[in-house]
Design an enzyme around this catalytic site. Sequence first.
Site, mmCIF file in Angstrom:
data_model
loop_
_atom_site.group_PDB
_atom_site.id
_atom_site.type_symbol
_atom_site.label_atom_id
_atom_site.label_comp_id
_atom_site.label_asym_id
_atom_site.label_seq_id
_atom_site.Cartn_x
_atom_site.Cartn_y
_atom_site.Cartn_z
ATOM 1 N N CYS A 1 48.661 39.701 68.903
ATOM 2 C CA CYS A 1 49.303 40.870 68.283
ATOM 3 C C CYS A 1 49.029 40.882 66.782
ATOM 4 O O CYS A 1 48.714 41.932 66.209
ATOM 5 C CB CYS A 1 50.805 40.836 68.537
ATOM 6 S SG CYS A 1 51.278 40.983 70.268
ATOM 7 N N ASP B 1 47.860 31.350 23.298
ATOM 8 C CA ASP B 1 48.097 32.475 22.406
ATOM 9 C C ASP B 1 49.165 32.018 21.407
ATOM 10 O O ASP B 1 49.906 31.065 21.679
ATOM 11 C CB ASP B 1 48.582 33.683 23.212
ATOM 12 C CG ASP B 1 48.978 34.834 22.321
ATOM 13 O OD1 ASP B 1 48.184 35.184 21.439
ATOM 14 O OD2 ASP B 1 50.091 35.356 22.499
#
Length: 799
Positions: free
Chosen positions: A107, A509
């Site tokens: 399924c 950063d």
Amino acid sequence: MNSSPTLTTCFHCGLPVTDKNAVPVNINGALATFCCPGCEAVSLMIQETGLGDYYRFRSQPAMKAEPVKKQQYDIFDNALIQEEFVTCTTNGNETQLTVEGISCAACGWLIEKSLARLEGIKLVAVNVSARRISLRWEPSQLRLSQILIRLDSIGYRALPFQPDQHEISYLNERKQFLMKLGLSGLMSMQVMMLAIGLYFSLFGYIEPDTRQYFHVVSLLLTLPVVTYAAKGFYSSAIKAIKLGSINMDVPISVAIIATFCASAWTTTQGQGEVYFESVCMFVFLLLISRFLEHNARHKAIEIAANMHKVLPISANIMCNGEVSLLPAKLLKPGDVVLVKAGETIPVDAQVISGKSEVNEALLSGEFAPVSKKPQSEVYAGTINLISPLILKVTKPLSQSAVTQILNLQELALATKPHIAQLADRLSRYFVVSVLALAITSGLIWWQLGNPQAFWIAISIMVATCPCALGLATPMSLTCAMAALHRQGILVKRSDALSQLRLADTILFDKTGTLTEGKFSLRHWQNHSSYSDEQLLALAKSLESYSEHPIARAFQQSDVASLEISNVTVVPSLGVEGHWHSKTLRIGQASFALDSSNGADDDAIYLSADFQPLASFYVADALRDDSILAIRQLKGARLEIVSGDNQKTVDDIAEQLNIADKYGRCTPRQKLARLEQLQQHHRVIMVGDGINDGPVLAKADVSVAVANATDLARNAADILLLNQSLTSLVTLRDVANATHNNIRQNLAWALGYNLTALPLAMLGWLTPWMAVIGMSLSSFIVVANAGRLLHRANQIKALN
């Protein structure tokens, strides 16, 4: 006299079909009969889309199909309805569906293949055991109703996923486990008692008829264990074989059935050895192992699941001075709610009145209260501790931080890292090898005339069952991710842990990552004929469109905003807009001015038609824990890549003792630096802003800090939910501990199997010895992986 109609079964759903309601159809040259036009339509659709193999692989008939009523699904395209269960991301819309009718792996295969054919589908993953589908699609190409209609057309009805079903599913599985454990344990004790009495002559001399009677009793006691308690192993093995594969339940099933049948045959013949006690004990200990695994997995994910439990069902909504109760899931942006002291905040919101302390441990792992005042952000599931707060809802419950975290956690647990895939392949090869060696050894001993040849083959299959090998990697990863989540670290990609361990370079950063990102205007200069108030208003209005932390410095001004048109945000450079037919720019001198000669690199310039109007100077403070975190990240190469001016970057680098630093970097330049480093290094990128998005996506491992923008959070592999940068140290150490834990598990599992194999082949291991050794091996792997649940706490305490 009328003859009775003949009966057959429906090709699709398996229900009875009579001559009166039969719908015969020619499919691939063979006549198939259907009970109704609905089943016929579904079956033809499956065949026409090239998915006919579904009928070969399925282990159970499908649900009876009903004609699709398209109108019933149109309601799910309503934006207000979707707010409750659809998450909108930069990659498309995401949701989870509960699906009726899923009964086996076939399924799941059919659903994935069928939906993948729809244009606009980006991701479809089916969890067969949970009967759940995770979906991502492009809403401009595909409507949700079309997805639901496609599912309905192949026989599966879907509805939005309800989180409570997680707990219901777990409790149902637990109940089944306990019933099977209780049965097999009880029968094992009874059969073992009889076996010990016979083996050690505890009953004195026993007549052959009495011995035969005990064997028959043992057979009857073992029968429910083999037919009921062990049926999960059989169904798993059958599904694997139907799908052209062999899993570890295949040798388990063969060993159980063969041992039971051989012992039953011996019982009927009245001579030879029986091993009913080994069968019962084998099933019992296997179920204990699976139960421990089931509990360990649940314990590892219940941290995330508990987030749903703490969310309040209702909220105090304020309207026209009146306070009334409303379901929390119906709150929408702009609504005003009252949260009293001691109550749980129902949705993500902004404080508009009141001051208090909020416990955000649910999200960050930190139990220290966080101060909240007007303009502060608060999050669903956190607890207001001191005094009442009046809040303005900013996001519906379905888009809250809690919901996003749960979705990301589900995605991470659904992906398999390379080492897990390798272990899966190794397990399959090992299973095939074990089956071959067991059969070969049994035949050789049989040729040599050994009466125990059959039991030697059984002992080989039992002793070397690779259960522990299959558990080694997923258990370690699941426990590690749960331990990190408890410390406020969310891993979005499970193989990020293995990549992080190999990384030798960390790029940072600066603004908002190493520094607090809380800028304030230090001083500024007016270079124009405009008033100071006008210039501040223009700067504030332009910067209101930017998510960069520097922009927040201008929002602290009390001046009223002005109407700016045609606004464009240029990452790492500044903001452009139009006001009174003038082109305004605010940002670096190279961006805002027609000539930056003589301009101050440390300043932010406001210009009109590229002529300077004002220059602003802002200040930012280093995070309290940045120095400690950098000091503890010893052994790694550290660099700063920032869009800020070089002088400021140099100052921060000097304070942190980081030698390599690069200022005034555009997103492209950051990406170029990353790619240059990746030629010889594995790189971790730590960032928070829009301009970090490309480099976060490209890095080997990317980490977004707590205050990161949505773009950075989406691009990152790992999110730091708390404000502490020392979480990087915890993250790296847990990654190393996880790698060591996986190696220990794999070494133990392989070592045990390779040691047990020759002993079993030589006939030195009886079936009951093999049963104990196999179960002990799995138990050790589960217990060792469970140690990682406490590892993050230990590392944090040491740091």
